[in-house]
Design an enzyme around this catalytic site. Structure first.
Site, PDB file in Angstrom:
ATOM      1  N   HIS A 338      24.838 -53.679 -37.691  1.00 61.78           N
ATOM      2  CA  HIS A 338      24.744 -52.322 -37.150  1.00 61.78           C
ATOM      3  C   HIS A 338      26.038 -51.905 -36.458  1.00 61.78           C
ATOM      4  O   HIS A 338      26.747 -52.710 -35.883  1.00 61.78           O
ATOM      5  CB  HIS A 338      23.525 -52.161 -36.252  1.00 61.78           C
ATOM      6  CG  HIS A 338      23.539 -52.884 -34.938  1.00 61.78           C
ATOM      7  ND1 HIS A 338      24.021 -52.307 -33.796  1.00 61.78           N
ATOM      8  CD2 HIS A 338      23.094 -54.107 -34.586  1.00 61.78           C
ATOM      9  CE1 HIS A 338      23.864 -53.146 -32.787  1.00 61.78           C
ATOM     10  NE2 HIS A 338      23.315 -54.253 -33.239  1.00 61.78           N
ATOM     11  N   ASP A 348      27.749 -56.368 -29.004  1.00 59.34           N
ATOM     12  CA  ASP A 348      26.581 -55.895 -29.759  1.00 59.34           C
ATOM     13  C   ASP A 348      26.778 -54.432 -30.142  1.00 59.34           C
ATOM     14  O   ASP A 348      26.488 -53.560 -29.358  1.00 59.34           O
ATOM     15  CB  ASP A 348      25.339 -56.097 -28.889  1.00 59.34           C
ATOM     16  CG  ASP A 348      24.047 -55.775 -29.603  1.00 59.34           C
ATOM     17  OD1 ASP A 348      24.075 -55.545 -30.827  1.00 59.34           O
ATOM     18  OD2 ASP A 348      23.007 -55.744 -28.939  1.00 59.34           O
ATOM     19  N   GLU A 385      20.490 -49.087 -35.446  1.00 56.68           N
ATOM     20  CA  GLU A 385      19.680 -50.308 -35.361  1.00 56.68           C
ATOM     21  C   GLU A 385      19.007 -50.374 -34.007  1.00 56.68           C
ATOM     22  O   GLU A 385      17.848 -50.762 -33.865  1.00 56.68           O
ATOM     23  CB  GLU A 385      20.559 -51.550 -35.568  1.00 56.68           C
ATOM     24  CG  GLU A 385      19.797 -52.874 -35.600  1.00 56.68           C
ATOM     25  CD  GLU A 385      19.668 -53.575 -34.248  1.00 56.68           C
ATOM     26  OE1 GLU A 385      18.996 -54.617 -34.193  1.00 56.68           O
ATOM     27  OE2 GLU A 385      20.202 -53.096 -33.240  1.00 56.68           O
ATOM     28  N   GLU A 386      19.770 -49.986 -32.984  1.00 54.25           N
ATOM     29  CA  GLU A 386      19.291 -50.141 -31.608  1.00 54.25           C
ATOM     30  C   GLU A 386      18.063 -49.288 -31.312  1.00 54.25           C
ATOM     31  O   GLU A 386      17.311 -49.579 -30.402  1.00 54.25           O
ATOM     32  CB  GLU A 386      20.413 -49.791 -30.627  1.00 54.25           C
ATOM     33  CG  GLU A 386      21.622 -50.726 -30.698  1.00 54.25           C
ATOM     34  CD  GLU A 386      21.322 -52.124 -30.176  1.00 54.25           C
ATOM     35  OE1 GLU A 386      20.153 -52.397 -29.858  1.00 54.25           O
ATOM     36  OE2 GLU A 386      22.259 -52.936 -30.101  1.00 54.25           O
ATOM     37  N   ASP A 414      24.737 -59.656 -36.663  1.00 54.16           N
ATOM     38  CA  ASP A 414      24.424 -58.955 -35.415  1.00 54.16           C
ATOM     39  C   ASP A 414      24.786 -59.881 -34.266  1.00 54.16           C
ATOM     40  O   ASP A 414      24.040 -60.786 -33.923  1.00 54.16           O
ATOM     41  CB  ASP A 414      22.940 -58.585 -35.383  1.00 54.16           C
ATOM     42  CG  ASP A 414      22.615 -57.650 -34.221  1.00 54.16           C
ATOM     43  OD1 ASP A 414      23.508 -57.373 -33.401  1.00 54.16           O
ATOM     44  OD2 ASP A 414      21.457 -57.199 -34.147  1.00 54.16           O
ATOM     45  N   HIS A 503      23.408 -54.821 -23.786  1.00 50.55           N
ATOM     46  CA  HIS A 503      23.015 -53.401 -23.795  1.00 50.55           C
ATOM     47  C   HIS A 503      23.475 -52.644 -22.550  1.00 50.55           C
ATOM     48  O   HIS A 503      22.840 -51.670 -22.151  1.00 50.55           O
ATOM     49  CB  HIS A 503      21.500 -53.250 -23.991  1.00 50.55           C
ATOM     50  CG  HIS A 503      21.074 -53.600 -25.399  1.00 50.55           C
ATOM     51  ND1 HIS A 503      19.796 -53.454 -25.847  1.00 50.55           N
ATOM     52  CD2 HIS A 503      21.779 -54.080 -26.453  1.00 50.55           C
ATOM     53  CE1 HIS A 503      19.724 -53.833 -27.127  1.00 50.55           C
ATOM     54  NE2 HIS A 503      20.917 -54.223 -27.505  1.00 50.55           N
TER      55      HIS A 503
HETATM   56 ZN   LIG Z   1      22.617 -55.782 -32.083  1.00 52.29          ZN
END
Ligand SMILES: [Zn+2]
Length: 695
Positions: A338, A348, A385-386, A414, A503
């Protein structure tokens, strides 16, 4: 270098000298030579530049930042000489425009804010604390602490007589997917949910916090999607092209209450003065006071406004670098990861995107040196994706016919380059391939040691066993390929440095170069594995699946069904399932032996292609078109995400969900159904073997 490795290094075979499973003796030497060249091509400096460029700005799905990463990736792939494609989808995806939380009438500062030495955090300090697909509204109530917000935590609260209805629930992150926390809070009548990162899980209890160390500071926030399910919630099962019909909000699997992520600094404000019932064993976290469940007397108010009325649909873009196969253009090998993030996303998932770019570079350069892929290669990056695996899901739904027919493998990236340790997972049919490939790639910290040897060493695998690998349950973009379509899947990554920037705004380039991969050697190493995985799959004479290992991996999963049957005093019959699994394993053993002996000589013309046509069907046969009874989109009957956890994997989900539902008659039907499907899978393996020896 670690001294314990020296013994291993002496024992390890020279890199590159392994058998190439699925290659005829006539084609193996040229392939091996091409791979040996190609693995020298991923370049740490180029990886660093791409990482810097892609993590420079915020690139949340549905925002202009994602147009920028789309253009960057496409420009890179064009410069490599690859054909490119962008697919656009119109996805129902409201964004919060205003988020506020008050404690006893006092507003909390929800911003993460700048930290010293991190330029990125200073640039984007005002970023909203978003939970993707949380509801909107303005809700107020007494605070109730629900621990991790798991199904069993609510059972505990019920048994204590604590009512969540009408209250503002406060849950800590961990032990389940946050969408499950939202679903359970709403189900129990909470008017809003606040999810915080407890210092025990990834903050100061673990180590020094950013910027002194890699762990989460008090203001650090874990954003994240809270929808349960995959893909655009307004178009279940079909692609979100402009103009397609949409289901109403009331039918979508999204929370309808506000759900907001907060840091543990703010959580302390909420929880410190909560009283009422004392906490059950194990509910105390790492904040410096005794936790209580409440409810109250602390009151909280949560207000979330979104752009649902003005701009509910957002454009998403998946990107593709395409190399058309020279002999079997309809057989497709896909690597994807992603491209969206919740912040700068250096880890990420800029890191996974960089791995894909570097692998594409290596393959493109190897093609200029004369190597030609026989199958079609797709180097993909997925949007959103998130928010719920959206870009990959819409693509898979868009291209399902082509993928179902010709998808030979999906490789997911990922998270990459997070440290020296190697890990992998996926369908058992491809685990042998991943092990083989890691034997051909050196570890960057000990160039005479293969990645495979390092992997064994770091996970302390006893002689005669292989490193454990993860099962494809849920949580990333392989779901559309594996769980929905039954395309064999593999993934791998490097990590092991730990930290608390998941995140968060602090998942920045600065954090990455300081704590995870200062020289980008781990990024490059991960891309070397990706390069060989793509090349090996592209040109194999016979597709290198291992259905002996697949059957062997399934074998121990029957006993827990027997055990559940006994525990419930049911009498489920599993003998036919056990026998059909054994038959697949035996067919796999026989196929592997035939394949190796046929390829050692000269196979009859067209025999390998005919065998491959059968092999592609094996794992498709272990899916069911109507899907799981609980979740029709999930068609694989081998693995699914656990419906009550979201992250953990449920094995044989059709059977085990029937057991969990307390329905022995259904469980028996599911056992018989799965046994029948193993029988079909075995028939394809046997047909592939027959095709190989057929003159
Ligand atoms: Zn990810």
């Amino acid at each position: 270098m670690r001294s314990l490795l020296s013994a291993v290094m002496l024992a390890s075979a020279p890199l590159g000298a392994q058998q190439l499973t699925g290659y005829a003796s006539s084609s193996a030497a040229a392939q091996r030579a091409a791979e040996e060249h190609a693995i020298t091509r991923p370049d740490p400096q180029r990886a660093r530049e791409a990482s810097r460029a892609l993590s420079d700005g915020m690139h949340v799905a549905g925002t202009p930042g994602q147009a920028r990463t789309r253009d960057y990736v496409i420009a890179q792939m064009k410069a490599m000489g690859l054909a490119t494609e962008v697919r656009e989808y119109q996805v129902w995806m409201p964004h919060p425009t205003r988020i506020e939380v008050w404690v006893n009438g006092r507003p909390l500062d929800l911003r993460e804010g700048p930290v010293a030495g991190d330029v990125t955090s200073a640039k984007h300090a005002e970023t909203l604390p978003i939970n993707g697909y949380g509801g909107s509204g303005d809700a107020e109530g007494d605070v109730v602490f629900v621990n991790y917000g798991l199904v069993e935590d609510y059972t505990t609260l019920d048994s204590m007589g604590v009512k969540v209805a009408g209250k503002v629930a406060v849950a800590r992150y961990g032990r389940s997917f946050r969408g499950i926390k939202a679903r359970e809070a709403e189900k129990h009548g909470a008017v809003a949910l606040l999810i915080y990162s407890d210092p025990q899980d990834d903050g100061y209890v673990q180590g020094d916090v950013y910027p002194d160390g890699p762990w989460r500071p008090a203001q650090g926030i874990q954003r994240g999607g809270v929808m349960n399910g995959a893909g655009d919630p307004s178009t279940p099962g079909y692609a979100s092209k402009a103009g397609v019909p949409r289901i109403p909000l009331g039918q979508m699997p999204v929370p309808h209450i506000p759900v907001v992520p907060i840091g543990y600094g703010n959580a302390a404000e909420l929880l410190a003065l909560v009283r009422g019932t004392g906490i059950p064993r194990g509910w105390q976290g790492g904040l410096p006071f005794r936790y209580h469940v409440g409810p109250g007397p602390t009151r909280a108010r949560v207000r979330v406004e979104t752009d649902t009325a003005t701009a509910p649909f957002k454009a998403l873009w998946d990107t593709f670098g395409v190399v058309k196969g020279s002999e079997f253009p309809d057989e497709i090998v896909v690597i994807g990861g992603h491209r969206d993030a919740w912040g700068p996303g250096a880890g990420d998932n800029v890191s996974g995107t960089v791995s894909i770019l570097e692998a594409a570079h290596a393959v493109a350069e190897q093609m200029k040196a004369g190597w030609k892929p026989r199958r079609t290669l797709l180097f993909a990056t997925w949007d959103a994706e998130e928010w719920g695996l959206i870009g990959s899901t819409e693509y898979v739904e868009d291209d399902s016919l082509r993928l179902q027919k010709g998808g030979v493998a999906y490789f997911n990236q990922d998270g990459a380059g997070g440290g020296p340790n190697f890990g992998g997972g996926g369908s058992p049919s491809l685990r042998g391939l991943l092990r083989d490939v890691t034997k051909a790639v050196p570890h960057p910290d000990a160039p005479a040691t293969s990645m495979y040897q390092w992997w064994r060493e770091q996970s302390k695998v006893p002689a005669g066993q292989e490193p454990a690998m993860g099962d494809p349950g849920g949580g990333s973009d392989f779901a559309g390929f594996y769980n929905h379509l039954g395309i064999p899947h593999s993934d791998w990554g490097m990590g092991g440095t730990g930290g608390g920037n998941y995140h968060s705004l602090y998942d920045s380039f600065e954090w990455l170069v300081r704590f995870a991969d200062p020289t980008f050697k781990y990024h490059a190493a991960q891309a070397r594995v990706a390069t060989v995985m793509m090349m090996r799959m592209a040109n194999a004479d016979v597709l290198p699946y291992d259905y002996a290992e697949f059957g062997r991996t399934m074998r121990p999963y029957v006993a827990p069904v027997d055990k559940a049957s006994a525990a419930n005093t049911w009498s489920l019959h599993t003998a036919s399932l056990a026998a059909s699994i054994a038959a697949l394993e035996n067919a796999g053993v026989a196929f592997n032996a035939t394949r190796d002996s046929v390829l050692a000589a000269t196979p009859a013309k067209g025999a390998a292609a005919r065998a491959n046509a059968q092999l592609i069907q094996v794992e498709r046969a272990l899916t069911r078109p109507e899907g799981l009874r609980t979740r029709p989109w999930y068609r694989s009957l081998i693995y699914a995400s656990d419906e009550n956890n979201g992250y953990s994997t449920m094995i044989f989900p059709s059977i085990n969900e029937a057991i969990r539902a307390g329905d022995p008659a259904l469980a028996q039907r599911e056992i018989d159904d799965l046994a029948m499907r193993f029988g079909k899978a075995t028939a394809f393996v046997n047909a592939a073997r027959a095709a190989l020896v057929d003159k």
